[in-house]
Design an enzyme around this catalytic site. Structure first.
Site, PDB file in Angstrom:
ATOM      1  N   GLY A  82     -71.316  -9.492 -81.938  1.00  0.00           N
ATOM      2  CA  GLY A  82     -72.083  -9.021 -83.076  1.00  0.00           C
ATOM      3  C   GLY A  82     -73.198 -10.008 -83.399  1.00  0.00           C
ATOM      4  O   GLY A  82     -73.349 -11.043 -82.754  1.00  0.00           O
ATOM      5  N   GLY A 155     -71.095 -15.134 -84.375  1.00  0.00           N
ATOM      6  CA  GLY A 155     -71.051 -13.773 -83.835  1.00  0.00           C
ATOM      7  C   GLY A 155     -69.853 -13.631 -82.923  1.00  0.00           C
ATOM      8  O   GLY A 155     -69.646 -14.469 -82.042  1.00  0.00           O
ATOM      9  N   CYS A 184     -81.250 -15.171 -86.025  1.00  0.00           N
ATOM     10  CA  CYS A 184     -80.345 -14.144 -86.567  1.00  0.00           C
ATOM     11  C   CYS A 184     -81.108 -12.950 -87.116  1.00  0.00           C
ATOM     12  O   CYS A 184     -80.590 -12.178 -87.928  1.00  0.00           O
ATOM     13  CB  CYS A 184     -79.428 -14.742 -87.637  1.00  0.00           C
TER      14      CYS A 184
END
Length: 229
Positions: A82, A155, A184
């Site tokens: 992620g 992540g 990010c």
């Protein structure tokens, strides 16, 4: 269950990615067949300069063209974690925990919170107050102010409650590397490091040891003499 802690030193990102994936798939396969996970692993590593994009990251957040990156020897990886885009480089503590969340009775949000807490406790040892920002994973300094800046990116990937990928804590990192990206995915927030906050030389080996102790304790492990970090 035991936690196997491995300090890989400085290692190529692709090599570590392959190593993570192999172990991750082995752990997931055990879960699929109803076998208990007997050993979890925490990889600690530093990477040569590299840019990674999460599965939903926008390539527009990489601000340098392919030719310039190639000239500088910087590879770009699209991976399954992620989060958006981040930069790794020497002087950055990167941690990849391969953990069975089910065994620890953790959900994915609890786990992310736990990783952030391990970093918050680690940087507190250097007099730095780490905080969380709603809707933005990782650890931040001066959260909620116009000086808000990120010291740790985070992540993860999770399947069958088994985790891979993890976090990157800037210790002595050359922050110029972050100019190659919108860190990010943010265009209005800065990045920082332990060195930038303290203006003191920091031994990354000490930071590794503290982080491993904090994370191990949060996961319910107590370190023993077999873990040489």
């Amino acid at each position: 269950m035991t936690l196997n802690i491995i300090d890989e030193g400085e290692k190529d990102y692709g090599e570590m990615l392959d190593k993570q994936r192999r172990l991750f798939l082995e752990m997931v396969d055990r879960k699929k067949t109803g076998l208990r996970i007997e050993e979890e692993t925490l990889f600690i590593v530093e990477h040569p300069a590299v840019i990674t994009l999460g599965k939903h990251a926008s390539e527009a957040n990489v601000l340098s063209n392919e030719e310039n990156l190639k000239r500088r020897g910087i590879q770009v990886y699209r991976i399954e974690r992620g989060g958006d885009v981040t930069y790794h480089g020497p002087g950055q503590l990167v941690a990849y925990p391969l953990i069975d969340l089910e065994a620890h009775r953790l959900g994915i949000k609890d786990y992310v919170n736990l990783l952030e807490e391990a970093v918050i406790l680690t940087i507190a040892e250097f007099g730095i107050k780490g905080e969380r920002v709603a809707g933005a994973s990782g650890v931040w300094i001066d959260a909620g102010t116009d000086r808000e800046r990120k010291i740790c990116a985070l992540g993860v990937k999770c399947s069958r409650y088994v985790t891979m990928h993890g976090l990157a804590l800037n210790v002595n990192t050359d922050l110029d590397g972050f100019r190659l990206i919108n860190p990010c995915g943010f265009t209005d927030k800065g990045v920082t490091s332990i060195y930038a906050e303290t203006h003191k030389d920091v031994d990354i080996r000490v930071v590794k040891r503290i982080f491993v102790e904090k994370l191990s304790a949060l996961l319910g492990y107590f370190r023993d003499s077999s873990n040489k970090i």
